[in-house]
Design an enzyme around this catalytic site. Structure first.
Site, PDB file in Angstrom:
ATOM      1  N   LYS A 119       0.832  -1.213   0.000  1.00  0.00           N
ATOM      2  CA  LYS A 119       0.000   0.000   0.000  1.00  0.00           C
ATOM      3  C   LYS A 119       0.864   1.260   0.000  1.00  0.00           C
ATOM      4  CE  LYS A 119      -4.303  -1.935   1.572  1.00  0.00           C
ATOM      5  NZ  LYS A 119      -5.451  -1.956   2.443  1.00  0.00           N
ATOM      6  N   LYS A 128      -4.447 -10.190  -5.357  1.00  0.00           N
ATOM      7  CA  LYS A 128      -5.623 -10.684  -4.644  1.00  0.00           C
ATOM      8  C   LYS A 128      -6.804  -9.756  -4.897  1.00  0.00           C
ATOM      9  CE  LYS A 128      -5.805  -8.310  -0.274  1.00  0.00           C
ATOM     10  NZ  LYS A 128      -6.446  -8.236   0.990  1.00  0.00           N
ATOM     11  N   LYS A 169     -10.755  -4.523  -2.405  1.00  0.00           N
ATOM     12  CA  LYS A 169     -11.675  -3.391  -2.592  1.00  0.00           C
ATOM     13  C   LYS A 169     -10.978  -2.229  -3.287  1.00  0.00           C
ATOM     14  CE  LYS A 169     -13.521  -4.149   1.983  1.00  0.00           C
ATOM     15  NZ  LYS A 169     -12.246  -4.288   2.706  1.00  0.00           N
TER      16      LYS A 169
HETATM   17  N1  AQP Z   1      -9.049 -11.759  -1.998  1.00  0.00           N
HETATM   18  C1  AQP Z   1      -9.347 -12.256  -0.793  1.00  0.00           C
HETATM   19  N2  AQP Z   1      -9.466 -13.590  -0.614  1.00  0.00           N
HETATM   20  C2  AQP Z   1      -9.777 -14.098   0.614  1.00  0.00           C
HETATM   21  N3  AQP Z   1     -10.007 -13.324   1.715  1.00  0.00           N
HETATM   22  C3  AQP Z   1      -9.896 -11.988   1.578  1.00  0.00           C
HETATM   23  N4  AQP Z   1     -10.047 -10.954   2.434  1.00  0.00           N
HETATM   24  C4  AQP Z   1      -9.830  -9.795   1.769  1.00  0.00           C
HETATM   25  N5  AQP Z   1      -9.542 -10.027   0.488  1.00  0.00           N
HETATM   26  C5  AQP Z   1      -9.563 -11.390   0.317  1.00  0.00           C
HETATM   27  C6  AQP Z   1     -10.412 -11.094   3.841  1.00  0.00           C
HETATM   28  O1  AQP Z   1     -11.508 -10.233   4.091  1.00  0.00           O
HETATM   29  C7  AQP Z   1     -11.454  -9.781   5.443  1.00  0.00           C
HETATM   30  C8  AQP Z   1     -11.719  -8.295   5.498  1.00  0.00           C
HETATM   31  O2  AQP Z   1     -10.657  -7.600   4.897  1.00  0.00           O
HETATM   32  P1  AQP Z   1     -10.400  -6.078   5.216  1.00  0.00           P
HETATM   33  O3  AQP Z   1     -11.460  -5.252   4.680  1.00  0.00           O
HETATM   34  O4  AQP Z   1     -10.148  -5.855   6.640  1.00  0.00           O
HETATM   35  O5  AQP Z   1      -9.031  -5.761   4.539  1.00  0.00           O
HETATM   36  P2  AQP Z   1      -8.298  -6.321   3.339  1.00  0.00           P
HETATM   37  O6  AQP Z   1      -7.799  -7.719   3.590  1.00  0.00           O
HETATM   38  O7  AQP Z   1      -7.238  -5.333   3.060  1.00  0.00           O
HETATM   39  O8  AQP Z   1      -9.459  -6.367   2.228  1.00  0.00           O
HETATM   40  P3  AQP Z   1      -9.414  -5.685   0.823  1.00  0.00           P
HETATM   41  O9  AQP Z   1     -10.646  -6.016   0.110  1.00  0.00           O
HETATM   42  O10 AQP Z   1      -8.123  -6.038   0.179  1.00  0.00           O
HETATM   43  O11 AQP Z   1      -9.500  -4.155   1.195  1.00  0.00           O
HETATM   44  P4  AQP Z   1      -8.543  -2.941   0.858  1.00  0.00           P
HETATM   45  O12 AQP Z   1      -8.425  -2.945  -0.644  1.00  0.00           O
HETATM   46  O13 AQP Z   1      -9.219  -1.741   1.396  1.00  0.00           O
HETATM   47  O14 AQP Z   1      -7.246  -3.238   1.542  1.00  0.00           O
HETATM   48  C9  AQP Z   1     -10.085 -10.168   5.983  1.00  0.00           C
HETATM   49  O15 AQP Z   1     -10.236 -11.275   6.861  1.00  0.00           O
HETATM   50  C10 AQP Z   1      -9.318 -10.583   4.773  1.00  0.00           C
HETATM   51  O16 AQP Z   1      -8.386 -11.608   5.063  1.00  0.00           O
END
Ligand code: AQP
Length: 324
Positions: free
Chosen positions: A111, A191, A194
């Site tokens: 990030k 991966k 969001k």
């Molecule tokens: N691609 C993924 N596959 C499996 N699990 C996933 N998680 C996120 N992406 C995947 C799981 O979702 C939960 C919530 O995640 P988060 O919102 O706290 O943060 P993150 O992991 O950073 O999710 P994003 O979608 O990637 O958000 P941004 O882009 O804002 O950083 C967690 O348990 C995560 O493991």
């Protein structure tokens, strides 16, 4: 009864990676454990955002969670910033968190490489996460694979704090992974995330899902329909494994290996498997959106329940530290 804590950022719409990697697990765990689930808005302000968007997304995330089957009769659902103990304990944990470990976190490095000026909040994100977990003295943390490194660090922080005060107070949390540990984005590059725009939203209408599935990356060896494929390397097949029945998964794999189907046929079957599970969730979300007061009441009750546990833990920690 063992405790479970997990959180999700309102940094965008809930996508099928979050759903399969975490939320589906939450729904099962709430029947067996004392569960605390949080929309972690303080985590979502570590990047750039519009205040009005954050407000809307926080409510939308709560709607998506409730529609997915999170049941406030069985668990506590709340918004992180309404329980101020989270940031208070995060400060305390900052005093034992090793800087080198924070700098080594993959998510920070990823990030940070996308931010023009790197903010301390992004670096300290896992410290707040450790505090989120520790406040509820939680043993089990249902997360996707991407969060394992952060959880290791949370264990380290808790160990250091306990050692510093010669107590065994905070619990070292253990990750609880779903069968679908990691869903790749539709571009097959990173991966599903969001903030990367490579997602299928949990509440996307079927036509939107199809518009995203149709161009999604598959097995690169299948250039023509008659080229046999290797299902295991195909992202679409991985999503099939999460949504389709075992019989369908086997059929899809055979059709791919023998080039019986083209990738587009396989995607059509996937769309219909997804719709069988996601259609009812979309319908529940529509009802909840029409009743925002129900969502607000649920979150307000969640705040009271969460605060009760969080303030007791923090008071105890402060006494141990000589802050009381
Ligand atoms: N691609 C993924 N596959 C499996 N699990 C996933 N998680 C996120 N992406 C995947 C799981 O979702 C939960 C919530 O995640 P988060 O919102 O706290 O943060 P993150 O992991 O950073 O999710 P994003 O979608 O990637 O958000 P941004 O882009 O804002 O950083 C967690 O348990 C995560 O493991």
């Amino acid at each position: 009864m063992a405790r479970v804590f997990s959180g999700i950022q309102p940094s965008g719409e809930l996508h099928i990676g979050n759903y399969l990697g975490a939320i589906r697990n939450w729904v099962q765990l709430q029947d067996k454990y004392e569960s605390f689930f949080s929309v972690v808005d303080y985590h979502a302000i570590t990047g750039s955002y519009e205040p009005a968007d954050l407000r809307r997304r926080t409510r939308d995330m709560a709607v998506s969670l409730l529609a997915s089957g999170i049941d406030p009769e069985k668990c506590t659902l709340f918004v992180q910033s309404t329980v101020s103990e989270h940031t208070e304990l995060a400060w305390i944990f900052n005093t034992v968190a090793p800087l080198g470990e924070l700098e080594r976190q993959t998510q920070f490095k990823d990030k940070a490489s996308r931010q023009e000026s790197i903010l301390a909040g992004l670096l300290n994100y896992p410290v707040l996460q450790a505090a989120d977990i520790a406040l509820y003295l939680s043993d089990l943390i249902p997360v996707g694979e991407d969060q394992i490194q952060h959880l290791e660090l949370a264990r380290e922080i808790v160990r250091r704090w306990n050692a510093k005060f010669n107590v065994d107070y905070f619990i070292e949390p253990k990750p609880f992974l779903t069968p679908t540990r990691r869903i790749m984005g539709l571009d097959g590059q990173a991966k599903m995330s969001k903030s990367l725009g490579n997602t299928i939203g949990l509440l996307d209408e079927p036509s939107v899902v199809w518009d995203k599935l149709r161009p999604a990356v598959t097995d690169p060896a299948r250039v023509k329909k008659s080229d046999p494929g290797t299902p295991e390397v195909c992202n679409i097949f991985q999503i099939h494994k999460a949504f389709s029945s075992p019989e369908t998964v086997e059929h899809v794999a055979n059709q791919c290996r023998t080039a019986g189907w083209g990738c587009i046929d396989c995607k059509r079957v996937l769309q219909s498997s997804m719709e069988a599970e996601l259609g009812p969730i979309r319908a529940r979300a529509k009802e909840l959106r029409a009743a925002p007061e129900v969502v607000d009441d649920t979150l307000a009750t969640g705040t009271i329940q969460a605060k009760k546990v969080a303030s007791a833990t923090l008071n105890e920690a402060k006494q141990i530290m000589g802050l009381r």
